[in-house]
Write an enzyme that holds these catalytic residues in place. Structure first.
Site, short mmCIF file in Angstrom:
data_model
loop_
_atom_site.label_atom_id
_atom_site.label_comp_id
_atom_site.label_asym_id
_atom_site.label_seq_id
_atom_site.Cartn_x
_atom_site.Cartn_y
_atom_site.Cartn_z
N ARG A 56 0.79 -1.22 0.00
CA ARG A 56 0.00 0.00 0.00
C ARG A 56 0.83 1.27 0.00
O ARG A 56 0.57 2.21 -0.78
CB ARG A 56 -0.91 0.07 1.24
CG ARG A 56 -2.24 -0.61 1.08
CD ARG A 56 -2.70 -1.14 2.42
NE ARG A 56 -1.78 -2.19 2.81
CZ ARG A 56 -1.97 -3.46 2.51
NH1 ARG A 56 -3.05 -3.84 1.88
NH2 ARG A 56 -1.08 -4.39 2.84
N THR A 57 1.80 1.36 0.91
CA THR A 57 2.45 2.65 1.14
C THR A 57 3.18 3.16 -0.10
O THR A 57 3.05 4.32 -0.49
CB THR A 57 3.40 2.57 2.34
OG1 THR A 57 2.66 2.07 3.46
CG2 THR A 57 3.98 3.93 2.69
N LYS A 86 27.11 -2.20 -2.20
CA LYS A 86 28.56 -1.96 -2.39
C LYS A 86 29.10 -1.11 -1.23
O LYS A 86 30.14 -0.48 -1.35
CB LYS A 86 28.79 -1.22 -3.71
CG LYS A 86 28.25 -1.92 -4.93
CD LYS A 86 28.49 -1.04 -6.17
CE LYS A 86 27.73 -1.55 -7.37
NZ LYS A 86 27.81 -0.59 -8.50
N ARG A 107 11.59 3.87 2.95
CA ARG A 107 11.23 2.92 4.02
C ARG A 107 12.47 2.09 4.34
O ARG A 107 13.18 1.66 3.42
CB ARG A 107 10.09 2.02 3.56
CG ARG A 107 9.85 0.83 4.48
CD ARG A 107 8.62 0.05 4.10
NE ARG A 107 7.41 0.77 4.50
CZ ARG A 107 6.21 0.21 4.55
NH1 ARG A 107 6.04 -1.05 4.22
NH2 ARG A 107 5.16 0.91 4.93
N HIS A 135 6.16 5.59 11.59
CA HIS A 135 5.49 5.49 10.29
C HIS A 135 4.52 6.68 10.22
O HIS A 135 3.30 6.51 10.26
CB HIS A 135 4.77 4.15 10.18
CG HIS A 135 4.32 3.80 8.79
ND1 HIS A 135 4.33 4.70 7.73
CD2 HIS A 135 3.84 2.63 8.29
CE1 HIS A 135 3.88 4.09 6.65
NE2 HIS A 135 3.58 2.84 6.95
C1 NCD Z 1 2.21 -1.16 8.13
C2 NCD Z 1 3.72 -1.08 8.21
O1 NCD Z 1 4.43 -1.25 7.21
O2 NCD Z 1 4.19 -0.81 9.30
N1 NCD Z 1 1.70 -1.31 6.85
C3 NCD Z 1 1.41 -0.18 6.11
O3 NCD Z 1 2.24 0.68 5.93
N2 NCD Z 1 0.17 -0.06 5.63
C4 NCD Z 1 1.63 -2.14 9.08
C5 NCD Z 1 2.14 -3.54 9.10
O4 NCD Z 1 2.97 -3.93 8.29
O5 NCD Z 1 1.64 -4.28 9.95
#
Ligand code: NCD
Length: 306
Positions: A56-57, A86, A107, A135
């Protein structure tokens, strides 16, 4: 938070005013979305650098940029295909990508990594999930969803259920909701409780906090039922994960004891913590959240870049 030209690293950058400003902008973006998009960020380029899996993100950030008329370059597998293999530093990676893109979204599994890359970057860097604690954009879209459903954020009882030790999403929700007059109920199995310093911080600020292992008992009190999955990837020992799996399962029977106007939120992905039968309950908001997330990320990109 002062948006224009700045990094978004943590929920700590927000106060009530900047949250409301962002939510109002997101409301305008819902309208833009219903019209298909705009060319506000034409010629702007966003780079998405993902060192951890995502469904999703990453797509949400990328769709947000495309709907605003911008362009996207992406690497979904930085850990194994970028120059980091590297031994390039995150500082140098940030410096490099910022010579090409106008904004960077990243991320990473390690805390501190977003700051490290941002220190090298000459353009804004947005945190799309970092370690087990941060997050911010997911926290923002969750709190935006609550704000929309209840027409505000004060006088609510917020129940957080699941892996409260490792859920960076639920930590981010707290980081934003602490600015409002909410009561918190933390439900976690023994060993996966909300870190003590988070609980103490809330209590010191005068918030009412209940801590329990018993979901059934406290569910009827909650306005917001915020679920999380047991965070498998944070366990060194797979057997330990198996012991916790299935600790809490929200099903139709349990929903029978929840308030009529309660809402259920979950960042997804889910494993088994919400039964599929709950999806058709009008109180289930976890798929609506995805649309709200798009509007929030469009609003952020506009406020930071336009
Ligand atoms: C979350 C994450 O990556 O922390 N997912 C997300 O971004 N929608 C929640 C999760 O992975 O449980």
């Amino acid at each position: 938070m002062n948006f224009k030209g700045n990094h978004l690293v943590s929920t700590e950058q927000f106060d009530r005013e900047s949250l409301f400003l962002l939510f109002e902008e997101a409301e305008k973006m819902q309208k833009v979305l219903s019209e298909g998009g705009t060319d506000l960020l034409k010629h702007k380029v966003m780079a998405t650098l993902f060192f951890e899996p995502s469904t999703r993100t990453r797509f949400s950030f990328e769709t947000a940029m495309l709907r605003l008329g911008g362009k996207v370059i992406t690497n979904a597998d930085m850990l194994s295909t970028s120059s980091v293999t590297k031994l390039e530093s995150l500082y140098d990676t940030g410096k490099t990508i910022s010579q090409m893109a106008d904004v960077i979204v990243m991320r990473h599994p390690e805390v501190g990594s977003v700051e490290e890359l941002a220190n090298g970057s000459d353009v804004p860097v947005l945190n799309a999930g970092e370690g087990a604690h941060r997050h911010p954009t997911q926290g923002l879209l969750d709190v935006y969803t609550i704000w929309k459903c209840f027409n505000g954020l004060d006088d609510l009882t917020i129940g957080l259920i699941g892996d409260l030790k490792n859920s960076r999403v639920q930590h981010s929700q707290i980081g934003l909701l602490k600015h409002f007059d909410c009561k918190f109920i933390f439900v976690a199995p023994e060993g996966l409780e909300m870190p003590e310093k988070v609980v103490e911080h809330l209590k010191d600020a005068g918030d009412k906090v209940t801590v329990t292992t018993n979901m059934e008992e406290v569910l009827p009190e909650m306005d917001v039922i915020s679920m999380s999955r047991i965070q498998k990837e944070r366990f060194a020992d797979p057997e330990e994960y198996q012991r916790y799996r299935g600790a809490y399962v929200l099903d139709a029977k349990l929903m029978g004891s929840a308030k009529n106007d309660a809402i259920v939120i979950h960042p997804l992905p889910r494993v088994d913590e919400i039964a599929v039968e709950v999806d058709s309950d009008p109180r289930a908001k976890y798929f609506e959240q995805i649309r709200n997330g798009l509007a929030i990320r469009m609003a952020l990109l506009k406020l930071i870049l336009a």
